[in-house]
Design a protein around this motif. Structure first.
Motif, PDB file in Angstrom:
ATOM      1  N   VAL A 135      64.705  60.552  79.668  1.00 37.81           N
ATOM      2  CA  VAL A 135      65.087  60.848  81.050  1.00 37.81           C
ATOM      3  C   VAL A 135      64.616  59.738  81.979  1.00 37.81           C
ATOM      4  N   GLU A 136      63.386  59.278  81.782  1.00 39.17           N
ATOM      5  CA  GLU A 136      62.829  58.252  82.654  1.00 39.17           C
ATOM      6  C   GLU A 136      63.563  56.913  82.509  1.00 39.17           C
ATOM      7  N   ILE A 137      63.895  56.557  81.279  1.00 39.56           N
ATOM      8  CA  ILE A 137      64.621  55.310  81.025  1.00 39.56           C
ATOM      9  C   ILE A 137      65.991  55.363  81.695  1.00 39.56           C
ATOM     10  N   SER A 138      66.672  56.481  81.513  1.00 39.66           N
ATOM     11  CA  SER A 138      68.004  56.647  82.088  1.00 39.66           C
ATOM     12  C   SER A 138      67.963  56.608  83.619  1.00 39.66           C
ATOM     13  N   GLN A 139      66.966  57.290  84.203  1.00 39.57           N
ATOM     14  CA  GLN A 139      66.841  57.306  85.666  1.00 39.57           C
ATOM     15  C   GLN A 139      66.504  55.916  86.201  1.00 39.57           C
ATOM     16  N   ALA A 140      65.626  55.210  85.508  1.00 38.78           N
ATOM     17  CA  ALA A 140      65.257  53.862  85.949  1.00 38.78           C
ATOM     18  C   ALA A 140      66.482  52.947  85.902  1.00 38.78           C
ATOM     19  N   ALA A 141      67.251  53.053  84.832  1.00 41.51           N
ATOM     20  CA  ALA A 141      68.443  52.212  84.672  1.00 41.51           C
ATOM     21  C   ALA A 141      69.480  52.524  85.745  1.00 41.51           C
ATOM     22  N   GLY A 142      69.569  53.786  86.121  1.00 47.12           N
ATOM     23  CA  GLY A 142      70.555  54.231  87.097  1.00 47.12           C
ATOM     24  C   GLY A 142      70.357  53.658  88.491  1.00 47.12           C
ATOM     25  N   ILE A 200      74.045  50.798  73.108  1.00 43.45           N
ATOM     26  CA  ILE A 200      74.034  52.023  73.907  1.00 43.45           C
ATOM     27  C   ILE A 200      73.776  51.687  75.364  1.00 43.45           C
ATOM     28  N   ASP A 201      74.592  52.250  76.232  1.00 37.85           N
ATOM     29  CA  ASP A 201      74.361  52.120  77.674  1.00 37.85           C
ATOM     30  C   ASP A 201      73.163  52.999  78.012  1.00 37.85           C
ATOM     31  N   VAL A 202      72.079  52.393  78.512  1.00 42.04           N
ATOM     32  CA  VAL A 202      70.882  53.194  78.759  1.00 42.04           C
ATOM     33  C   VAL A 202      71.028  54.135  79.953  1.00 42.04           C
ATOM     34  N   LYS A 203      72.134  54.034  80.670  1.00 39.28           N
ATOM     35  CA  LYS A 203      72.375  55.001  81.748  1.00 39.28           C
ATOM     36  C   LYS A 203      72.921  56.308  81.168  1.00 39.28           C
ATOM     37  N   SER A 204      73.249  56.297  79.877  1.00 37.32           N
ATOM     38  CA  SER A 204      73.774  57.481  79.197  1.00 37.32           C
ATOM     39  C   SER A 204      72.649  58.220  78.476  1.00 37.32           C
ATOM     40  N   ILE A 205      72.279  59.373  78.990  1.00 34.24           N
ATOM     41  CA  ILE A 205      71.202  60.148  78.371  1.00 34.24           C
ATOM     42  C   ILE A 205      71.595  60.553  76.947  1.00 34.24           C
ATOM     43  N   LEU A 206      72.843  60.939  76.754  1.00 35.07           N
ATOM     44  CA  LEU A 206      73.298  61.347  75.427  1.00 35.07           C
ATOM     45  C   LEU A 206      73.185  60.197  74.424  1.00 35.07           C
TER      46      LEU A 206
END
Length: 80
Positions: free
Chosen positions: A8-15, A30-36
């Protein structure tokens, strides 16, 4: 070993960045903005490479390095 908090933190930071931030694990990208995408890829023990391209790439690289280090994930940030 999947770490939900890290994902979650990685995805939020990337976003927060407009740059493209892609994690390479073996032959997968993998796109790190994608949590899945992170859930299926971010498993313990792998060495990852992070590719960052875009207008705010420098800031994005620094932020991502910090988040990965915080969660003891082995990632190498590739400088193109």
């Amino acid at each position: 070993m999947s770490n939900n908090a890290a994902i979650v933190e990685i995805s939020q930071a990337a976003g927060k960045f407009t740059s493209s931030i892609v994690l390479q694990a073996d032959s997968k990208y993998i796109d790190v903005k994608s949590i899945l995408g992170l859930f299926t890829t971010l498993v313990g023990g792998h060495a990852y490479e992070l590719h960052v391209h875009g207008p705010d790439a420098t800031e994005a690289k620094a932020a991502m390095a910090e988040v990965f280090a915080k969660h003891s994930l082995n990632v190498k940030i590739i400088s193109e």
